[in-house]
Design a protein around this motif. Structure first.
Motif, short mmCIF file in Angstrom:
data_model
loop_
_atom_site.label_atom_id
_atom_site.label_comp_id
_atom_site.label_asym_id
_atom_site.label_seq_id
_atom_site.Cartn_x
_atom_site.Cartn_y
_atom_site.Cartn_z
N ASN A 31 52.69 -112.52 75.04
CA ASN A 31 52.08 -111.54 75.78
C ASN A 31 53.07 -110.47 76.17
OD1 ASN A 31 49.50 -112.67 74.80
ND2 ASN A 31 49.53 -113.71 77.13
N ILE A 32 54.23 -110.88 76.92
CA ILE A 32 55.21 -109.84 77.22
C ILE A 32 55.57 -108.95 76.24
CG2 ILE A 32 57.30 -109.79 78.37
CD1 ILE A 32 56.45 -112.21 79.95
N ARG A 33 55.89 -109.67 75.20
CA ARG A 33 56.42 -108.89 74.07
C ARG A 33 55.49 -107.97 73.41
NH1 ARG A 33 56.50 -112.73 70.71
NH2 ARG A 33 58.69 -113.73 71.42
N GLU A 34 54.26 -108.09 73.44
CA GLU A 34 53.05 -107.37 72.94
C GLU A 34 52.97 -106.12 73.94
OE1 GLU A 34 49.38 -109.10 71.96
OE2 GLU A 34 50.38 -110.52 70.84
N ALA A 35 52.92 -106.50 75.11
CA ALA A 35 52.95 -105.44 76.26
C ALA A 35 54.09 -104.44 76.24
CB ALA A 35 52.87 -106.06 77.70
N ILE A 36 55.29 -104.97 75.84
CA ILE A 36 56.40 -104.16 75.51
C ILE A 36 56.23 -103.27 74.46
CG2 ILE A 36 58.78 -103.87 75.13
CD1 ILE A 36 59.16 -106.37 76.90
N LEU A 37 55.77 -103.86 73.32
CA LEU A 37 55.74 -103.04 71.86
C LEU A 37 54.60 -102.11 72.14
CD1 LEU A 37 56.25 -105.92 69.60
CD2 LEU A 37 58.05 -103.95 70.17
N GLU A 38 53.44 -102.42 72.64
CA GLU A 38 52.25 -101.50 72.86
C GLU A 38 52.23 -100.67 73.83
OE1 GLU A 38 49.06 -104.08 72.52
OE2 GLU A 38 49.68 -105.03 70.56
N LYS A 39 53.17 -100.77 74.79
CA LYS A 39 53.17 -100.12 76.04
C LYS A 39 52.18 -100.00 76.84
CE LYS A 39 56.75 -97.09 73.81
NZ LYS A 39 57.11 -95.49 73.35
N THR A 40 51.51 -101.19 77.15
CA THR A 40 50.15 -101.31 77.84
C THR A 40 50.42 -102.78 78.43
OG1 THR A 40 48.03 -101.57 77.96
CG2 THR A 40 49.07 -102.17 75.97
N PRO A 41 50.01 -103.01 79.87
CA PRO A 41 50.09 -104.05 80.31
C PRO A 41 48.78 -105.14 80.07
CG PRO A 41 49.14 -102.65 82.11
CD PRO A 41 49.64 -101.80 80.63
N ARG A 42 47.97 -104.73 79.16
CA ARG A 42 46.60 -105.43 78.89
C ARG A 42 46.93 -106.52 78.61
NH1 ARG A 42 41.41 -104.79 78.56
NH2 ARG A 42 40.18 -105.83 77.05
N PRO A 43 48.10 -107.01 77.54
CA PRO A 43 48.07 -108.30 76.85
C PRO A 43 48.34 -109.52 78.20
CG PRO A 43 49.09 -106.78 75.61
CD PRO A 43 48.73 -106.17 76.56
N VAL A 44 48.94 -108.85 79.07
CA VAL A 44 49.33 -109.69 80.35
C VAL A 44 48.39 -110.00 81.28
CG1 VAL A 44 50.82 -110.35 82.06
CG2 VAL A 44 51.85 -109.28 79.97
N PHE A 45 47.77 -108.69 81.84
CA PHE A 45 46.80 -108.88 82.68
C PHE A 45 45.27 -108.68 82.01
CE2 PHE A 45 50.38 -106.80 84.41
CZ PHE A 45 50.72 -107.72 85.56
N SER A 46 44.93 -110.00 81.07
CA SER A 46 43.43 -110.00 80.67
C SER A 46 43.41 -111.22 80.07
CB SER A 46 43.34 -108.84 79.66
OG SER A 46 44.17 -109.01 78.68
N TYR A 47 42.26 -111.61 79.92
CA TYR A 47 41.96 -112.95 79.04
C TYR A 47 41.80 -112.81 77.85
CZ TYR A 47 40.38 -115.54 83.56
OH TYR A 47 40.40 -116.26 84.65
N GLY A 48 42.26 -113.84 77.01
CA GLY A 48 42.02 -113.63 75.77
C GLY A 48 40.40 -113.74 75.38
N GLN A 49 39.89 -113.25 74.25
CA GLN A 49 38.42 -113.34 73.95
C GLN A 49 38.04 -114.54 73.79
OE1 GLN A 49 36.46 -110.86 74.55
NE2 GLN A 49 36.20 -109.93 72.53
N ALA A 50 38.83 -115.76 73.14
CA ALA A 50 38.37 -116.80 73.12
C ALA A 50 38.35 -117.58 74.25
CB ALA A 50 38.92 -117.56 71.81
#
Length: 683
Positions: free
Chosen positions: A148-167
C-alpha cells in the motif's frame, strides 16, 4: 433503457445494457424502468437457453450488513468526525465520509459488494482453503503495508493506505482466521445461498442514529432487489399459459428465491431497513408475501436512550465512576490489561454539550412507527447479543424488545455490563433484577477487608479467546477483569472519602483543568499499578495519610489518591476492551466451541452451549425458511459446510416448503407512505 442481460459471471441480471457499459455510474431515476425481466432473458435474448424438461431452481440469497468500520487508519475520516464532534447523519460540509456508507448518494452501488466482485478478488476455490485465504487477504487489506505504501507513492495518493480494501470491509468483516474464514459461508450454505453472498455497508460512524441507518438500509435494500434479485413480476408470471414453462419459471419467483438478511452492530439497523426495501420492491412487483429470514447480532441502539435513563447513565459514568476520560496504555505485561486506546474523553461520549449517546428513536421505536405490522415483522427475526456487550463506544447495545433472543431468552437491553457498590449500600433497593445476577464480594489486596460487591448479569461472554497464528488461546475471563476493576475502583472510592473527610474538599484528580486524562494516564499508567501505594492495603494507607495523627503532607496524599484513580481508569479501560470483545465476538467466534462452554445459568430455556451458531439454530430452526440440508461433519477445519440443494432429489421438500405461508411476510408491511416517499426520493 435497453434490454435486460443476465450475466453468467454473477449469476444474476444486474443492470440493463447501456451502450456497452458493464455497470451504472449513477442509480437510474425511481421510475422502475430498471426492473429486470427474467422472461425476456430466458426466451428472447438467447442469453440462457430454456430446457423444457428443467425443474425450477431453488436458490437462496443472503445479505450481510456490517457494523462500524473502526480501524483508526483505514477509516480515519470517521474517527476525525468523532473528534470534531460530528457524524455523517448531519448535513455539514466538513463531515468526512471515510469508509462509511455514502450519505450523498444513498443508493450508491459501491456500498453493495456482489458475488462477482468477490470471485474476481478471491475465486471460490481459494476461499475453500483457509490457508490460501489468509495469504490472499493480506493482499487485499488497507493500512500501512509495503504494498500500500508503494502504491500510495506511485499513484501520489494516500488512499491505498487510508482505506479498507473492497473485500476487506465486506467479506473480510465476517470471515476471520478465528472462524476459519467460513463465517459468511456458514450462513450462506445453511440458508441454501451458496455463491449468492452479498454485502451492504452498514457503517455510519460514531454518533449515527438507528432511525437514520434503517432509512439508509431501505434505500440500499430496494436498490439491491431491483438490480440483483431477479424475480418476475407477478402479473407476467400469472399470464404465462404454458404450464411446463410456468413450472420452470417458478425459479424466478420469491418462494424459490428466499432472502436472508444478517446485520451486526450498526449494521443491524441497516439490515432492518434492507428487509423493508426488499419487501417494498416485491410489493411493487405484485407479490403479496415473500419468505424472509432475519438475524440481528449485537444490535446498536436497539431502543432509544433519552430522558431520565440517559441522565442516570451520565451520572453513573461521570460522577460515580469518573470514566469520561481517555487513556492510552501500551506494553503492559499482562496481555489482558494491554489496552491500546480508550477515548471516552477525547470523543466527548458523555459530554452534554453534544449528547452523542442520546437518541429519541432506537430500532424498536422506528420500526414500530414505519412498519405496517411490527408483530409480523419481528416474528421472522432471531437475535443474539451478549449481556456484557455494553462498551461505552457502542452505547447503547442490547436486544430489540419482542424479538426472540438466542442469548438471554428473556431479552436484555439494559445499559450496564456490571455494577459495583461499596459496603453500606442497600443492594436490594439499588440493584435491579438482583436475583438473576451473579453477586461477587470484592476484597482489598490483603484479601481480608471487604470493600463492596460486584454484580454481573447472566449470559455474558466470559471466556477471552484469542488466536496466535492458528492456535486458539484462552488467557483470561470477563469475571476476572471485572473483579480487578471493582477492587481498583472501590479502593479509589474509599480513598476519596478519606481525603474529603480530612481536607474538607472533594477530590478531583485534574482540578477541572482538562477533561482528557490521556497524558497523565499514558506517562504514569505504565507503572502506576506497580507502585507500592497501589498494592498496599487500605488500612495501612489510612494510617499513613489520613489518620488524625498521620504526618504525610496533603500533596503526597493527593498524589497517592491520584495514582489510584489512574490505576482504576486503566482497569476500566481493560474491561472496556472486554465489553467490545463481547460486542464483536458473535461474528468471528460464531462457531467457536469454547465461548459458551462455561455457561450454566438458571432459566436458560434454550439449553444449548455448543456455540453461538447452534443456539441461534435452536431458536430459529422452526421459523427459518430453508430446504434442510445436513452439514459435512468430517471437515478437517471443523467448519459448518451444508450441502447444496438438488432440484430433483429435494423436489418434494422444496414444493412443501414453498407452501408454508406461515414462514412468509406480507409485503404490505413495507408500504407505508414514509417508506414509499423515501424510496422515490433516494433510489
Amino acid at each position: 433503457m435497453g434490454k435486460i442481460l443476465r450475466s453468467p459471471v454473477n449469476r444474476l441480471r444486474v443492470q440493463p445494457a447501456l451502450s456497452g457499459q458493464a455497470s451504472l455510474e449513477h442509480p437510474p431515476p425511481a421510475d422502475h424502468t430498471f426492473h429486470s425481466s427474467p422472461v425476456k432473458s430466458l426466451v428472447s435474448t438467447g442469453q440462457e437457453p430454456f430446457d423444457k424438461d428443467g425443474l425450477p431452481v431453488f436458490q437462496g440469497f443472503i445479505i450481510f450488513c456490517n457494523g462500524y468500520l473502526s480501524d483508526p487508519v483505514k477509516n480515519i475520516g470517521a474517527n476525525l468526525n468523532a473528534i470534531l464532534d460530528s457524524h455523517p447523519d448531519q448535513d455539514r460540509w466538513y463531515v468526512l465520509k471515510g469508509a462509511n456508507a455514502d450519505e450523498r448518494n444513498t443508493a450508491n452501488d459501491e456500498d453493495i459488494f456482489t458475488p462477482a466482485e468477490l470471485d474476481i478478488r478471491m475465486p471460490a476455490e481459494q476461499r475453500a482453503n483457509p490457508l490460501q485465504v489468509d495469504r490472499v487477504m493480506q493482499q487485499h487489506k488497507g493500512g500501512f503495508t509495503r504494498q500500500n505504501i508503494r502504491e500510495a507513492i506511485l499513484e501520489k495518493t494516500p488512499r491505498p493506505v487510508f482505506s479498507y480494501g473492497q473485500a476487506e470491509w465486506s467479506w473480510g468483516y465476517w470471515n476471520k482466521k478465528s472462524n476459519q474464514y467460513n463465517g459468511s459461508n456458514t450462513y450462506a450454505s445453511y440458508f441454501n445461498a451458496q455463491g449468492n453472498e452479498y454485502f451492504i455497508n452498514g457503517s455510519h460512524g460514531l454518533g449515527s442514529g438507528a432511525a437514520h441507518r434503517i432509512d439508509h438500509g431501505i434505500v440500499l435494500g430496494y436498490r439491491w432487489a431491483a438490480t440483483s434479485w431477479g424475480i418476475l413480476d407477478r402479473k407476467s408470471f400469472d399470464t404465462i399459459r404454458d404450464e411446463t414453462f410456468k413450472e420452470f419459471l417458478k425459479g424466478y419467483t420469491p418462494p424459490y428465491r428466499p432472502v436472508t438478511i444478517v446485520g451486526h452492530s450498526q449494521g443491524s439497523a441497516c439490515a432492518a431497513g434492507v428487509v423493508l426495501g426488499i419487501l417494498n420492491y416485491a410489493h411493487s412487483m405484485g407479490w403479496e408475501q415473500i419468505p424472509v429470514n432475519i438475524i440481528f447480532l449485537g444490535s446498536h441502539q436497539p431502543v432509544n436512550l433519552t430522558g431520565s435513563e440517559y441522565e442516570s447513565l451520565l451520572w453513573w459514568k461521570q460522577q460515580y465512576l469518573q470514566v469520561d476520560k481517555s487513556v492510552f496504555a501500551f506494553l503492559k505485561k499482562d496481555p489482558s490489561k494491554n489496552t491500546t486506546s480508550y477515548i471516552d474523553g477525547l470523543a466527548d461520549l458523555f459530554n452534554k454539550t453534544y449528547n452523542k449517546l442520546q437518541h429519541e428513536e432506537g430500532m424498536y421505536e422506528h420500526l414500530k412507527k414505519i412498519t405496517g405490522n411490527w408483530e409480523a415483522y419481528k416474528s421472522r427475526a432471531v437475535q443474539f447479543d451478549f449481556t456484557n456487550d455494553r462498551g461505552d463506544a457502542v452505547t447503547r447495545c442490547g436486544d430489540i424488545p419482542g424479538v426472540d433472543s438466542a442469548c438471554d431468552p428473556k431479552g436484555d437491553w439494559s445499559l450496564l455490563s456490571f455494577e459495583v457498590y461499596p459496603m453500606g449500600t442497600d443492594m436490594k433497593k439499588t440493584v435491579s433484577g438482583m436475583d438473576r445476577k451473579k453477586r461477587i464480594p470484592v476484597y482489598d489486596v490483603d484479601r481480608q477487608a471487604l470493600l463492596g460487591e460486584l454484580f454481573l448479569p447472566p449470559f455474558v461472554a466470559n471466556r477471552r479467546i484469542e488466536f496466535k497464528d492458528w492456535e486458539e488461546q484462552v488467557w483470561t475471563d470477563y469475571e476476572t477483569l471485572a473483579r480487578d476493576y471493582a477492587r481498583s475502583f472501590l479502593r479509589y472510592y474509599q480513598l476519596k472519602q478519606y481525603y474529603q473527610e480530612k481536607y474538607r474538599e472533594i477530590f478531583d484528580p485534574y482540578k477541572g483543568r482538562t477533561a482528557v486524562a490521556s497524558f497523565d494516564a499514558t506517562v504514569h499508567g505504565v507503572y502506576a499499578q506497580q507502585l507500592k501505594w497501589v498494592t498496599t492495603p487500605l488500612r495501612q494507607l489510612y494510617q499513613r495519610f489520613f489518620a488524625p495523627m498521620a504526618g504525610a503532607p496533603g500533596a503526597d496524599a493527593r498524589w497517592m489518591v491520584g495514582y489510584h484513580y489512574i490505576a482504576a481508569l486503566l482497569d476500566y479501560a481493560a474491561l472496556q476492551e472486554a465489553d467490545l470483545y463481547a460486542h464483536f465476538s458473535p461474528v468471528p467466534l460464531l462457531t467457536n466451541k469454547k465461548i459458551l462452554d462455561d455457561w450454566n445459568y438458571d432459566g436458560d430455556s434454550i439449553g444449548v452451549t455448543t456455540n453461538i451458531w447452534e443456539r441461534m439454530l435452536k431458536v430459529g430452526e422452526d421459523r427459518f425458511y430453508r430446504v434442510k440440508k445436513r452439514h459435512l461433519e468430517n471437515d478437517k477445519w471443523t467448519r459448518y459446510l451444508y450441502c447444496k440443494v438438488d432440484a430433483k432429489s429435494d423436489l418434494n421438500e422444496i414444493v412443501s416448503l414453498t407452501r408454508k405461508v406461515k414462514k412468509f411476510m406480507k409485503t404490505s408491511i413495507a408500504c407505508a407512505n414514509y417508506i414509499d416517499k423515501l424510496i422515490k426520493e433516494k433510489v
